[in-house]
Enzyme design. Sequence first.
Site, short mmCIF file in Angstrom:
data_model
loop_
_atom_site.label_atom_id
_atom_site.label_comp_id
_atom_site.label_asym_id
_atom_site.label_seq_id
_atom_site.Cartn_x
_atom_site.Cartn_y
_atom_site.Cartn_z
N THR A 40 -7.28 10.00 7.99
CA THR A 40 -6.85 8.74 7.37
C THR A 40 -6.50 7.67 8.41
O THR A 40 -5.93 6.63 8.07
CB THR A 40 -5.62 8.94 6.47
N LYS B 291 0.83 -1.21 0.00
CA LYS B 291 0.00 0.00 0.00
C LYS B 291 0.86 1.25 0.00
O LYS B 291 1.82 1.35 0.76
CB LYS B 291 -0.88 0.03 1.25
N GLY C 166 -6.84 4.55 10.31
CA GLY C 166 -7.63 3.33 10.13
C GLY C 166 -7.83 2.93 8.68
O GLY C 166 -8.56 1.96 8.40
N THR C 167 -7.17 3.61 7.74
CA THR C 167 -7.36 3.25 6.33
C THR C 167 -6.87 1.82 6.06
O THR C 167 -7.51 1.07 5.32
CB THR C 167 -6.62 4.21 5.37
N GLY C 168 -5.71 1.48 6.65
CA GLY C 168 -5.13 0.16 6.39
C GLY C 168 -6.03 -0.95 6.91
O GLY C 168 -6.30 -1.94 6.21
N CYS C 169 -6.50 -0.79 8.16
CA CYS C 169 -7.38 -1.81 8.76
C CYS C 169 -8.65 -1.95 7.93
O CYS C 169 -9.12 -3.06 7.66
CB CYS C 169 -7.78 -1.40 10.18
N1 LIG Z 1 -5.30 10.31 1.32
C1 LIG Z 1 -5.68 9.18 0.72
N2 LIG Z 1 -6.54 9.24 -0.34
C2 LIG Z 1 -6.95 8.12 -0.97
N3 LIG Z 1 -6.57 6.89 -0.59
C3 LIG Z 1 -5.72 6.76 0.46
C4 LIG Z 1 -5.23 7.90 1.16
N4 LIG Z 1 -4.40 7.46 2.15
C5 LIG Z 1 -4.39 6.12 2.07
N5 LIG Z 1 -5.15 5.69 1.04
C6 LIG Z 1 -5.41 4.31 0.64
O1 LIG Z 1 -5.85 3.64 1.81
C7 LIG Z 1 -5.33 2.32 1.86
C8 LIG Z 1 -4.49 2.14 3.10
O2 LIG Z 1 -3.19 2.60 2.82
P1 LIG Z 1 -2.13 3.12 3.88
O3 LIG Z 1 -2.64 4.33 4.54
O4 LIG Z 1 -0.85 3.21 3.13
O5 LIG Z 1 -2.09 1.91 4.90
P2 LIG Z 1 -1.88 1.93 6.48
O6 LIG Z 1 -3.10 2.58 7.07
O7 LIG Z 1 -1.73 0.52 6.84
O8 LIG Z 1 -0.67 2.76 6.74
C9 LIG Z 1 -4.55 2.16 0.55
O9 LIG Z 1 -5.41 1.62 -0.44
C10 LIG Z 1 -4.17 3.58 0.19
O10 LIG Z 1 -3.92 3.73 -1.18
C1 LIG Z 2 -5.31 -1.43 17.48
C2 LIG Z 2 -4.76 -0.90 16.20
N1 LIG Z 2 -4.63 -1.71 15.14
C3 LIG Z 2 -4.14 -1.23 13.97
C4 LIG Z 2 -3.76 0.09 13.83
C5 LIG Z 2 -3.23 0.60 12.51
O1 LIG Z 2 -3.90 1.73 12.05
P1 LIG Z 2 -3.86 2.22 10.53
O2 LIG Z 2 -4.91 1.46 9.79
O3 LIG Z 2 -4.18 3.67 10.54
O4 LIG Z 2 -2.50 1.94 10.03
C6 LIG Z 2 -3.92 0.92 14.95
N2 LIG Z 2 -3.57 2.21 14.91
N3 LIG Z 2 -4.42 0.40 16.13
MG LIG Z 3 -1.82 3.89 8.28
#
Ligand SMILES: Nc1ncnc2c1ncn2[C@@H]1O[C@H](COP(=O)(O)OP(=O)(O)O)[C@@H](O)[C@H]1O
Ligand SMILES: Cc1ncc(COP(=O)(O)O)c(N)n1
Ligand SMILES: [Mg+2]
Length: 568
Positions: free
Chosen positions: A280, A247, A282-285
């Site tokens: 943003t 990602k 929690g986007t990954g979860c």
């Molecule tokens: N500002 C944003 N606008 C659109 N999509 C986003 C944005 N930030 C993250 N994403 C998308 O959200 C998902 C989670 O990505 P990311 O934030 O890199 O993961 P994590 O939360 O694990 O760090 C991916 O599909 C990413 O492309």
């Molecule tokens: C309990 C818990 N699990 C996972 C994440 C990752 O968060 P994110 O999706 O923003 O990377 C978090 N901040 N807290």
């Molecule tokens: Mg993240």
Amino acid sequence: MASATFLSTLSLANKNYLLLTPTHACAKGYTNNFRVSNLPSIVVRKEGSVRSQGFVAMQEKGGSTLSDDSRTKTPHVLTVAGSDSGAGAGIQADLKACAARGVYCSTVITALTAQNTVGVQGASNVPEDFVAQQLKSVLSDMQVDVVKTGMLPSVGIVKTLCRTLREYPVHALVVDPVMVSTSGDVLAGPSILSTFREELLPMADIITPNLKEASALLNGMQLETVDDMRSAARLLHNMGPKNVLVKGGDLPDSSDAVDILYNGHNFYELRSPRIRTRNTHGTGCSLASSIAAEVAKGYPMLSAVKVAKRFVETALDYSKEIVIGNGPQGPFDHLLRLKSHSQDCHRQQPFDPSDLFLYAVTDSRMNKRWGRSIVDAVKAAIDGGATIIQLREKDAETKDFLESAKACLRICRLHGVPLLINDRVDVAIACDADGVHVGQSDMPACVARTLLGPEKIIGVSCKTPEQAEQAWVDGADYIGCGGVYPTNTKENNITVGLNGLKTVCMASKLPVVAIGGIGVSNARAVMEIRTPNLKGVAVVSALFDRECVQTETRKLHEVLLGSNIGST
Ligand SMILES: Nc1ncnc2c1ncn2[C@@H]1O[C@H](COP(=O)(O)OP(=O)(O)O)[C@@H](O)[C@H]1O
Ligand SMILES: Cc1ncc(COP(=O)(O)O)c(N)n1
Ligand SMILES: [Mg+2]
């Protein structure tokens, strides 16, 4: 599991199968793909397969037909993750994402975190054996399709999970290798890396590391470009997962949110515009849970990832201005509902039957004849004292109707007057109107209720006590009864008269508004039937087929007040 529960083995198409009793199969979680209640059925498990893919159910009678009855089961994702007290990420994000994507989500909690929009203030792991107990409780009973993992804070917990998954195989495993929160706090230390690589990743159908996590799994490899992400995806794929999604939410200097999916054969570069927002967290979860949700519904991985990414993007865009917390990283709104409630003047009021007092129903032909727009007509009716508005635009083009409806809604909300749409449930949803009014040959009220949700107002036209009863059963809020008098507004409309109105009112459990040929001259006679649930009159021609809508509405308002009923 006791071997006595095996019925026998069976040879089919040169493959060996074990025949299990349904109870045994259910306890083992093998019944993901078909209805267990369809007894007597025999569950056939492909011998030697670890996963439940390829399971088939066979009717005991009529032996030779094999059927996959997957359509009858509720898709189910189990998330194995940490709790986020701020509810933006972790278990809480997973529950919301699954709810938004329409699958059931059960939860095994691995850790509690004290967390908000500033960062992670504390974390406490759940004891390993209690994680095992939660896993067993859910997996032994609830027919999980897909397991999705998030924060796995200790080697012991990772090992417990892998062991339990071997005992209770599921259709697919989605691994979000959570290590560092978006705020930069460590959620699982480097000590788990080797167990991740050796035990968990090889079992995964997809892993979804962000840049930092991919780098950590690859011994600190630098990841700064999309090409780096491709290389990382290939190297991670060598560790055994079927698919890798690297990602790029945190990719520097990228105007797009770019993710790379690699399945061992092809690379897919998935791009969406980067939404400018602080929300943003929690986007990954949420992405991983949404992927799990789509896979649980039966979609192939590429479709699941595309839909999940589009979902996160849509939710981020919707939520870009919501304000929760003071820190740099706010949560977003998975259910796309928070914004409308935060704008006070646009809030819908709960339905009050006394709103039916003076019910103005528009008619585009009449307004056209008098050279006024629907919006001007609605404004004038409200100024004259209308207490509820219905847009009944039988000839309008959908696009024009929607535009007028939005403009009328703004006026109605400013005055606290509910606005309903006649017949067109789609238009009501699109403009977030306060509800709909449906006739006997329109969409049934119970279907409209499902589409509109519990709080929208639904009215139904009824001429008989039976129809009034059905409206109640269907979850309507009021009924419109008529035509009380003959009218030109509706062709071939049967007139029920004051007697018919009275009969329906007495039979109806719902509040009633009278309609059909009512105006200044006869409104009083209508209200004087004096049944407690007759709350007002609905009027078309007497307001809108006149030169001055405001004056006519005011006159009718006075007559109704004089008849001493309804509005307070
Ligand atoms: N500002 C944003 N606008 C659109 N999509 C986003 C944005 N930030 C993250 N994403 C998308 O959200 C998902 C989670 O990505 P990311 O934030 O890199 O993961 P994590 O939360 O694990 O760090 C991916 O599909 C990413 O492309
Ligand atoms: C309990 C818990 N699990 C996972 C994440 C990752 O968060 P994110 O999706 O923003 O990377 C978090 N901040 N807290
Ligand atoms: Mg993240």
